[in-house]
Design an enzyme around this catalytic site. Structure first.
Site, PDB file in Angstrom:
ATOM      1  N   ASP A   1      19.791  89.298  39.451  1.00  0.00           N
ATOM      2  CA  ASP A   1      20.601  88.082  39.634  1.00  0.00           C
ATOM      3  C   ASP A   1      22.047  88.374  40.042  1.00  0.00           C
ATOM      4  O   ASP A   1      22.893  87.477  39.985  1.00  0.00           O
ATOM      5  CB  ASP A   1      20.608  87.277  38.320  1.00  0.00           C
ATOM      6  CG  ASP A   1      19.272  86.610  38.051  1.00  0.00           C
ATOM      7  OD1 ASP A   1      18.964  85.636  38.748  1.00  0.00           O
ATOM      8  OD2 ASP A   1      18.533  87.091  37.171  1.00  0.00           O
TER       9      ASP A   1
ATOM     10  N   GLU B   1      29.404  84.062  40.181  1.00  0.00           N
ATOM     11  CA  GLU B   1      30.241  83.069  39.493  1.00  0.00           C
ATOM     12  C   GLU B   1      30.110  83.150  37.970  1.00  0.00           C
ATOM     13  O   GLU B   1      31.049  82.830  37.244  1.00  0.00           O
ATOM     14  CB  GLU B   1      29.840  81.656  39.945  1.00  0.00           C
ATOM     15  CG  GLU B   1      30.593  80.564  39.228  1.00  0.00           C
ATOM     16  CD  GLU B   1      30.244  79.177  39.724  1.00  0.00           C
ATOM     17  OE1 GLU B   1      29.074  78.779  39.641  1.00  0.00           O
ATOM     18  OE2 GLU B   1      31.148  78.492  40.210  1.00  0.00           O
ATOM     19  N   ASP B   2      28.930  83.567  37.516  1.00  0.00           N
ATOM     20  CA  ASP B   2      28.681  83.539  36.072  1.00  0.00           C
ATOM     21  C   ASP B   2      29.388  84.642  35.302  1.00  0.00           C
ATOM     22  O   ASP B   2      29.450  84.590  34.078  1.00  0.00           O
ATOM     23  CB  ASP B   2      27.167  83.604  35.823  1.00  0.00           C
ATOM     24  CG  ASP B   2      26.473  82.388  36.397  1.00  0.00           C
ATOM     25  OD1 ASP B   2      27.034  81.286  36.252  1.00  0.00           O
ATOM     26  OD2 ASP B   2      25.405  82.543  37.008  1.00  0.00           O
TER      27      ASP B   2
ATOM     28  N   ARG C   1      21.665  89.831  32.281  1.00  0.00           N
ATOM     29  CA  ARG C   1      22.756  89.703  33.253  1.00  0.00           C
ATOM     30  C   ARG C   1      24.053  90.365  32.776  1.00  0.00           C
ATOM     31  O   ARG C   1      25.014  90.443  33.544  1.00  0.00           O
ATOM     32  CB  ARG C   1      22.984  88.224  33.583  1.00  0.00           C
ATOM     33  CG  ARG C   1      21.753  87.554  34.204  1.00  0.00           C
ATOM     34  CD  ARG C   1      22.095  86.333  35.016  1.00  0.00           C
ATOM     35  NE  ARG C   1      23.111  86.635  36.012  1.00  0.00           N
ATOM     36  CZ  ARG C   1      23.784  85.721  36.687  1.00  0.00           C
ATOM     37  NH1 ARG C   1      23.532  84.452  36.477  1.00  0.00           N
ATOM     38  NH2 ARG C   1      24.712  86.056  37.559  1.00  0.00           N
TER      39      ARG C   1
ATOM     40  N   HIS D   1      23.094  74.949  34.303  1.00  0.00           N
ATOM     41  CA  HIS D   1      24.526  74.984  34.013  1.00  0.00           C
ATOM     42  C   HIS D   1      25.166  73.614  34.224  1.00  0.00           C
ATOM     43  O   HIS D   1      24.625  72.774  34.941  1.00  0.00           O
ATOM     44  CB  HIS D   1      25.235  75.963  34.975  1.00  0.00           C
ATOM     45  CG  HIS D   1      24.926  77.400  34.738  1.00  0.00           C
ATOM     46  ND1 HIS D   1      24.562  78.261  35.759  1.00  0.00           N
ATOM     47  CD2 HIS D   1      24.960  78.156  33.616  1.00  0.00           C
ATOM     48  CE1 HIS D   1      24.378  79.468  35.269  1.00  0.00           C
ATOM     49  NE2 HIS D   1      24.605  79.443  33.975  1.00  0.00           N
TER      50      HIS D   1
ATOM     51  N   CYS E   1      27.653  79.248  42.774  1.00  0.00           N
ATOM     52  CA  CYS E   1      27.214  80.457  42.051  1.00  0.00           C
ATOM     53  C   CYS E   1      27.420  81.738  42.841  1.00  0.00           C
ATOM     54  O   CYS E   1      27.513  82.814  42.268  1.00  0.00           O
ATOM     55  CB  CYS E   1      25.727  80.402  41.740  1.00  0.00           C
ATOM     56  SG  CYS E   1      25.077  78.804  41.415  1.00  0.00           S
TER      57      CYS E   1
HETATM   58  C1  CIR Z   1      20.163  82.746  36.385  1.00  0.00           C
HETATM   59  O1  CIR Z   1      19.211  82.163  35.860  1.00  0.00           O
HETATM   60  O2  CIR Z   1      21.075  83.221  35.727  1.00  0.00           O
HETATM   61  C2  CIR Z   1      20.191  82.882  37.896  1.00  0.00           C
HETATM   62  N1  CIR Z   1      18.856  83.002  38.373  1.00  0.00           N
HETATM   63  C3  CIR Z   1      20.873  81.698  38.520  1.00  0.00           C
HETATM   64  C4  CIR Z   1      22.336  81.630  38.212  1.00  0.00           C
HETATM   65  C5  CIR Z   1      22.999  80.508  38.930  1.00  0.00           C
HETATM   66  N2  CIR Z   1      24.400  80.537  38.689  1.00  0.00           N
HETATM   67  C6  CIR Z   1      25.173  79.459  38.694  1.00  0.00           C
HETATM   68  O3  CIR Z   1      24.680  78.350  38.788  1.00  0.00           O
HETATM   69  N3  CIR Z   1      26.465  79.621  38.464  1.00  0.00           N
END
Ligand code: CIR
Length: 266
Positions: free
Chosen positions: A66, A71-72, A91, A166, A253
């Site tokens: 991922d 962004e996360d 992650r 989110h 993201c």
């Molecule tokens: C997750 O589940 O963490 C990733 N597949 C998707 C993250 C998406 N991030 C976001 O919306 N900021």
């Protein structure tokens, strides 16, 4: 001190799509096509560059499927920021490379265990930071962010996220005082109470747009949202991110945005 001005970011950090992206965390849906995801990622990066954003590219990390959803991994508030502790354990190993890349651009504080927070749950609107309490972000995570934000005079307000991954899966900034919100996914009340205008849209992918000053990137999966924003005079650019929607991601993201000094950005 005058309030910071809303503007396009000066820099954006992005990270490549690994072969392992096919194993990303995702709902029960079709597996993403990695080659197509890379093409879409390249067009997304080109759209950032075209909007005048200087893009900093990090290599993909095959150990972290991922990793393109940068962004996360951090919340950047200008000269200061928070390196997150993502809610998904798989992650957390994405963060050290992000910390190294951001070290020269902002003063990052690392979150402490056991708090968790994903950047996708943080929506800035002026001096307010809405924090979604979701499957990835908890109250302790919101408190960690509040501690960093208070030093810049920013206030954290928590919002329950009941459906969707989110907060920003369903609501994002269009301009300094306007949000677009996927109706049905989230209650608009906390945003209206803060004096923000809320544009409700019916398209799930319409809740996540990326405002870059007057230019706004909109997913190709949300054509009615694109028309709505264009009718309001915004410079709408459509970007196809179908392979990132399959991975439960969207436009915001895929980048970590750094505002210029004295500015703030989406
Ligand atoms: C997750 O589940 O963490 C990733 N597949 C998707 C993250 C998406 N991030 C976001 O919306 N900021």
């Amino acid at each position: 001190m005058s309030a910071p001005i809303f503007e396009a970011p000066i820099h954006a950090l992005v990270r490549g799509v690994p072969d392992a992206y096919v194993h990303c965390l995702r709902p029960e849906s079709a597996a993403p096509d990695v080659a197509l995801a890379r093409e879409q990622h390249a067009r997304y990066v080109a759209a950032l560059v075209d909007a005048g954003v200087e893009v900093v590219r990090l290599d993909a990390d095959e150990a972290h499927p991922d990793c393109c959803f940068v962004e996360d991994t951090a919340v950047i508030l200008g000269g200061r920021g928070l390196l997150t502790r993502p809610g998904a354990p798989s992650r957390r190993g994405e963060c050290p490379a992000i910390a190294a890349a951001l070290a020269a651009r902002c003063d990052l504080q690392a979150m402490r265990e056991p708090a968790v927070l994903d950047g996708g749950d943080v929506l800035r609107a002026g001096s307010l930071l809405f924090v979604g309490l979701s499957g990835r972000t908890d109250e302790a995570g919101a408190r960690e962010l509040a501690g960093v934000a208070a030093r810049d005079g920013l206030e954290v307000r928590t919002v329950p996220v009941v459906g969707g991954l989110h907060l920003k899966s369903a609501v994002t900034l269009v301009d300094a005082g306007t949000l677009v919100l996927h109706a049905g996914a989230l209650d608009a009340a906390p945003f209206l109470a803060a004096g923000l205008d809320v544009l409700r849209v019916d398209e799930p992918a319409g809740g996540n747009v990326l405002a870059l000053g007057r230019r706004v990137l909109v997913s190709a999966a949300a054509p009615a949202t694109g028309r709505l924003l264009a009718a309001r005079g915004l410079d709408v650019v459509t970007v196809d991110v179908s392979e990132f929607h399959k991975g439960d991601g969207a436009l915001t993201c895929l980048s970590l945005r750094v505002p210029a000094a004295g500015r703030w950005c989406a």
